[in-house]
Design an enzyme around this catalytic site. Sequence first.
Site, PDB file in Angstrom:
ATOM      1  N   PRO A   2      -0.289  -4.728  -6.722  1.00 54.05           N
ATOM      2  CA  PRO A   2      -1.111  -5.443  -5.744  1.00 54.05           C
ATOM      3  C   PRO A   2      -0.238  -6.212  -4.769  1.00 54.05           C
ATOM      4  O   PRO A   2       0.826  -6.715  -5.117  1.00 54.05           O
ATOM      5  CB  PRO A   2      -1.959  -6.379  -6.611  1.00 54.05           C
ATOM      6  CG  PRO A   2      -1.213  -6.511  -7.895  1.00 54.05           C
ATOM      7  CD  PRO A   2      -0.507  -5.209  -8.096  1.00 54.05           C
ATOM      8  N   GLU A   3      -0.698  -6.295  -3.518  1.00 56.11           N
ATOM      9  CA  GLU A   3       0.062  -6.982  -2.476  1.00 56.11           C
ATOM     10  C   GLU A   3      -0.598  -8.318  -2.144  1.00 56.11           C
ATOM     11  O   GLU A   3      -1.591  -8.709  -2.776  1.00 56.11           O
ATOM     12  CB  GLU A   3       0.185  -6.052  -1.269  1.00 56.11           C
ATOM     13  CG  GLU A   3       0.892  -4.752  -1.665  1.00 56.11           C
ATOM     14  CD  GLU A   3       1.055  -3.740  -0.552  1.00 56.11           C
ATOM     15  OE1 GLU A   3       0.970  -4.118   0.636  1.00 56.11           O
ATOM     16  OE2 GLU A   3       1.277  -2.550  -0.868  1.00 56.11           O
ATOM     17  N   LYS A  53       3.510 -12.437  -4.172  1.00 59.02           N
ATOM     18  CA  LYS A  53       2.814 -11.711  -5.232  1.00 59.02           C
ATOM     19  C   LYS A  53       2.763 -12.506  -6.538  1.00 59.02           C
ATOM     20  O   LYS A  53       2.334 -11.979  -7.569  1.00 59.02           O
ATOM     21  CB  LYS A  53       3.486 -10.360  -5.448  1.00 59.02           C
ATOM     22  CG  LYS A  53       3.470  -9.490  -4.190  1.00 59.02           C
ATOM     23  CD  LYS A  53       4.189  -8.181  -4.388  1.00 59.02           C
ATOM     24  CE  LYS A  53       4.254  -7.396  -3.081  1.00 59.02           C
ATOM     25  NZ  LYS A  53       4.933  -6.094  -3.226  1.00 59.02           N
ATOM     26  N   GLN A  70       3.273  -7.821 -11.398  1.00 63.02           N
ATOM     27  CA  GLN A  70       4.175  -6.679 -11.451  1.00 63.02           C
ATOM     28  C   GLN A  70       3.391  -5.401 -11.132  1.00 63.02           C
ATOM     29  O   GLN A  70       2.496  -5.404 -10.293  1.00 63.02           O
ATOM     30  CB  GLN A  70       4.884  -6.635 -12.804  1.00 63.02           C
ATOM     31  CG  GLN A  70       5.695  -7.903 -13.083  1.00 63.02           C
ATOM     32  CD  GLN A  70       6.151  -7.994 -14.522  1.00 63.02           C
ATOM     33  OE1 GLN A  70       5.349  -8.138 -15.431  1.00 63.02           O
ATOM     34  NE2 GLN A  70       7.449  -7.918 -14.720  1.00 63.02           N
ATOM     35  N   ASN A 169       3.881  -2.012   0.134  1.00 60.82           N
ATOM     36  CA  ASN A 169       4.029  -0.656   0.626  1.00 60.82           C
ATOM     37  C   ASN A 169       2.927  -0.243   1.594  1.00 60.82           C
ATOM     38  O   ASN A 169       3.201   0.320   2.662  1.00 60.82           O
ATOM     39  CB  ASN A 169       4.082   0.311  -0.560  1.00 60.82           C
ATOM     40  CG  ASN A 169       5.003   1.478  -0.292  1.00 60.82           C
ATOM     41  OD1 ASN A 169       5.995   1.334   0.410  1.00 60.82           O
ATOM     42  ND2 ASN A 169       4.676   2.632  -0.831  1.00 60.82           N
ATOM     43  N   ARG A 262      10.366   4.795  -1.986  1.00 57.63           N
ATOM     44  CA  ARG A 262       8.993   4.329  -1.734  1.00 57.63           C
ATOM     45  C   ARG A 262       8.403   5.151  -0.598  1.00 57.63           C
ATOM     46  O   ARG A 262       9.066   5.423   0.411  1.00 57.63           O
ATOM     47  CB  ARG A 262       8.980   2.838  -1.366  1.00 57.63           C
ATOM     48  CG  ARG A 262       9.618   1.913  -2.401  1.00 57.63           C
ATOM     49  CD  ARG A 262       8.760   1.755  -3.630  1.00 57.63           C
ATOM     50  NE  ARG A 262       7.480   1.133  -3.339  1.00 57.63           N
ATOM     51  CZ  ARG A 262       7.313  -0.194  -3.238  1.00 57.63           C
ATOM     52  NH1 ARG A 262       8.343  -1.028  -3.363  1.00 57.63           N
ATOM     53  NH2 ARG A 262       6.111  -0.700  -3.014  1.00 57.63           N
TER      54      ARG A 262
END
Length: 275
Positions: A2-3, A53, A70, A169, A262
Amino acid sequence: MPEGPEIRRAADQIADVLVGQTIDTVRFGLPRLRHQARKLKGHSVIDVETRGKALLTHFDHGLSIYSHNQLYGVWRTVKGHKLPKTNRSLRLLLQTSTHSAILYSASDISVWPTEELAQHPFLQKIGPDIMDTSLEWRDIERRLMEPRFASKALSTLFLDQAFLAGNGNYLRSEILFDARLHPALKPAQLSRGERGRLARSTLAIARRSYDTAGITLAPSLSNSLKRQGQSRSWRRFYVFGRDEYPCYACGTLIQREEVGSRRLYLCRNCQPQRD
């Protein structure tokens, strides 16, 4: 993982059921933390804060719980004390007389004196929280030209938590598309106008994702696609996860690249590469 927008929404949900309430039950799933439960039981939560985060649950007697989701961590809040059925491992349970807040699967959890949180190894390295409502686009524009950031490719910079905490991302791909900038460019190569546009896109995309629970498209476009019968998963993003589908702006097929292991998505027409 999660961002920033997802962590902030989780914090809001936790705050709704815990802030101002006495915690009657504290349970840590990790053996190394179980002795900490007695220090927190019977005290009230006064704030739930995010820093990138990381999520910080502050208590009235000067202790705070640090947690980082995480890759697999997830928070749940429920009314009452009956916990959801799940195969996930319970890592932290906080219960008031009326609600439960549960953290599953995460392992990066610790208890700190609130006044010492600045010394936490993660927190002392990160930049401003992308979801901080006091953060302005000019702050981001200035950071872009700091010597430690100015020569980094945007594809790397927009995952660097020291630059902006909470970026990730999907936000990276969406922000760079919205700013019409190729991921290989560096801040030092941008004009002042381009840096300003990038800074504005950074805040606009992150805050829109927070407001809409994960949709970065402009509301007019998202609503238009909804009327056409598109599912939510296909009207969330401009480019992220849309490789080989046409760009909503120009029709060029979206491309996927691997940058530092990524995935990154872009439109080569809207985000042209420079010599």
